[in-house]
Design an enzyme around this catalytic site. Sequence first.
Site, PDB file in Angstrom:
ATOM      1  N   ASN A   1       0.879  -1.166   0.000  1.00 20.96           N
ATOM      2  CA  ASN A   1       0.000   0.000   0.000  1.00 20.96           C
ATOM      3  C   ASN A   1       0.914   1.213   0.000  1.00 20.96           C
ATOM      4  O   ASN A   1       1.490   1.552   1.031  1.00 20.96           O
ATOM      5  CB  ASN A   1      -0.913  -0.021   1.239  1.00 20.96           C
ATOM      6  CG  ASN A   1      -1.728   1.257   1.361  1.00 20.96           C
ATOM      7  OD1 ASN A   1      -1.764   2.072   0.435  1.00 20.96           O
ATOM      8  ND2 ASN A   1      -2.388   1.428   2.504  1.00 20.96           N
TER       9      ASN A   1
ATOM     10  N   GLU B   1      -5.514  -4.792  10.357  1.00 18.31           N
ATOM     11  CA  GLU B   1      -4.493  -3.772  10.609  1.00 18.31           C
ATOM     12  C   GLU B   1      -4.783  -3.076  11.941  1.00 18.31           C
ATOM     13  O   GLU B   1      -5.580  -2.130  11.977  1.00 18.31           O
ATOM     14  CB  GLU B   1      -4.498  -2.735   9.479  1.00 18.31           C
ATOM     15  CG  GLU B   1      -4.153  -3.319   8.130  1.00 18.31           C
ATOM     16  CD  GLU B   1      -3.495  -2.283   7.215  1.00 18.31           C
ATOM     17  OE1 GLU B   1      -2.484  -2.638   6.599  1.00 18.31           O
ATOM     18  OE2 GLU B   1      -3.975  -1.135   7.139  1.00 18.31           O
TER      19      GLU B   1
ATOM     20  N   SER C   1       3.444  -2.201  10.265  1.00 19.06           N
ATOM     21  CA  SER C   1       4.885  -2.302  10.495  1.00 19.06           C
ATOM     22  C   SER C   1       5.444  -3.681  10.155  1.00 19.06           C
ATOM     23  O   SER C   1       6.382  -4.164  10.787  1.00 19.06           O
ATOM     24  CB  SER C   1       5.244  -1.922  11.939  1.00 19.06           C
ATOM     25  OG  SER C   1       4.864  -0.583  12.196  1.00 19.06           O
TER      26      SER C   1
ATOM     27  N   GLU D   1      -6.713   4.889   7.724  1.00 16.41           N
ATOM     28  CA  GLU D   1      -6.447   6.307   7.430  1.00 16.41           C
ATOM     29  C   GLU D   1      -7.649   6.945   6.741  1.00 16.41           C
ATOM     30  O   GLU D   1      -7.933   8.119   6.942  1.00 16.41           O
ATOM     31  CB  GLU D   1      -5.174   6.433   6.583  1.00 16.41           C
ATOM     32  CG  GLU D   1      -3.930   6.156   7.423  1.00 16.41           C
ATOM     33  CD  GLU D   1      -2.776   5.525   6.677  1.00 16.41           C
ATOM     34  OE1 GLU D   1      -2.752   5.567   5.432  1.00 16.41           O
ATOM     35  OE2 GLU D   1      -1.882   4.974   7.347  1.00 16.41           O
TER      36      GLU D   1
ATOM     37  N   LYS E   1       0.180   4.205  -0.220  1.00 15.79           N
ATOM     38  CA  LYS E   1      -0.441   5.400   0.387  1.00 15.79           C
ATOM     39  C   LYS E   1      -0.180   6.600  -0.530  1.00 15.79           C
ATOM     40  O   LYS E   1      -0.158   6.430  -1.752  1.00 15.79           O
ATOM     41  CB  LYS E   1       0.071   5.591   1.818  1.00 15.79           C
ATOM     42  CG  LYS E   1      -0.083   4.292   2.636  1.00 15.79           C
ATOM     43  CD  LYS E   1       0.111   4.465   4.110  1.00 15.79           C
ATOM     44  CE  LYS E   1      -0.074   3.114   4.805  1.00 15.79           C
ATOM     45  NZ  LYS E   1      -0.030   3.208   6.255  1.00 15.79           N
TER      46      LYS E   1
ATOM     47  N   HIS F   1      -9.452   1.513   4.676  1.00 15.43           N
ATOM     48  CA  HIS F   1      -8.191   1.634   5.420  1.00 15.43           C
ATOM     49  C   HIS F   1      -8.410   2.568   6.613  1.00 15.43           C
ATOM     50  O   HIS F   1      -9.174   3.531   6.520  1.00 15.43           O
ATOM     51  CB  HIS F   1      -7.090   2.172   4.500  1.00 15.43           C
ATOM     52  CG  HIS F   1      -5.734   2.066   5.117  1.00 15.43           C
ATOM     53  ND1 HIS F   1      -5.271   2.974   6.038  1.00 15.43           N
ATOM     54  CD2 HIS F   1      -4.765   1.132   4.982  1.00 15.43           C
ATOM     55  CE1 HIS F   1      -4.064   2.603   6.434  1.00 15.43           C
ATOM     56  NE2 HIS F   1      -3.731   1.492   5.807  1.00 15.43           N
TER      57      HIS F   1
ATOM     58  N   GLY G   1       2.637   2.220  10.853  1.00 18.99           N
ATOM     59  CA  GLY G   1       3.616   3.293  10.726  1.00 18.99           C
ATOM     60  C   GLY G   1       4.299   3.648  12.039  1.00 18.99           C
ATOM     61  O   GLY G   1       4.982   4.665  12.133  1.00 18.99           O
TER      62      GLY G   1
HETATM   63  P1  13P Z   1       3.090   0.330   7.651  1.00 23.11           P
HETATM   64  O1  13P Z   1       3.576  -0.964   7.052  1.00 23.11           O
HETATM   65  O2  13P Z   1       3.829   1.537   7.171  1.00 23.11           O
HETATM   66  O3  13P Z   1       2.974   0.248   9.138  1.00 23.11           O
HETATM   67  O4  13P Z   1       1.592   0.530   7.102  1.00 23.11           O
HETATM   68  C1  13P Z   1       0.702  -0.505   7.199  1.00 23.11           C
HETATM   69  C2  13P Z   1      -0.528  -0.151   6.437  1.00 23.11           C
HETATM   70  O5  13P Z   1      -1.274   0.728   6.819  1.00 23.11           O
HETATM   71  C3  13P Z   1      -0.769  -0.861   5.183  1.00 23.11           C
HETATM   72  O6  13P Z   1      -2.037  -0.566   4.684  1.00 23.11           O
END
Ligand code: 13P
Length: 248
Positions: free
Chosen positions: A9, A164, A210, A96, A11, A94, A170
């Site tokens: 992803n 997640e 992560s 976010e 982002k 997601h 992150g």
């Molecule tokens: P990270 O791997 O940067 O923690 O992000 C995970 C994520 O949100 C994947 O959609």
Amino acid sequence: MRTPIIAGNWKMNNTAKEGAALVEALKPLVKDAACDVVVCVPAIDIPAVAQAVQGSNIRLGAQNVHFAQKGAFTGEISADMLLEYGVQYVIIGHSERRQYFGETDETVNKRVLRALEAGLLPIVCVGETLSERETGKTEAVLLKSLTEGLKDVQSPEKLIIAYEPVWAIGTGKTATAEQANETIGYIRSVLAKLFSPAIAQTIRIQYGGSMNAGNCKQLMSMPEIDGGLIGGASLKPMDFSAIVHFDK
Ligand code: 13P
């Protein structure tokens, strides 16, 4: 047996040019992968990345899709727009999107239904916040997100679920492999009730948060974990490739 699926992803990272270059670097590194390999890219990168992945085993995904077929929805992207470029997967809900853009289990459900109707494979994200975990609400939150988010789904075998935990995204804090396995096992038990035990056994459930080259082997060795949804580490070809080759 469920085929593992490792999805990046990106982002809001990589311009179209940068994205195409990343895929060019990735192609030789993942060409003999034993799992499904997907990159979920910003909408405006899709034409360039679609061209870059041609002839490779890397599949293309988007990060969102609108629930209407078309119309007055300024700034949104429809399923047909994605399909025209060969997009096969789409991340829906997601954390976010939920946190910053008002996405709810209800809008997730509308997007999931539209994606399936159009022939896209949804990667539906669910997960608890740190305070929800600390106050013992993890299962209740997941039950609600799955029950409401997957309401009226007629072809559940097409779903991919991404667990997640918000506190692991992150942050460099990963759920332990045991924690992730246990919670994903719970998600599978909910899917068994919503659909059937047999169908729940076929649905792939990823871990995200992560996940990196160092911890992927342990996470992927757990029986309930069928893949990863990778943020930060998917931006670096060597790191993403190491995760894709978790079995080596
Ligand atoms: P990270 O791997 O940067 O923690 O992000 C995970 C994520 O949100 C994947 O959609």
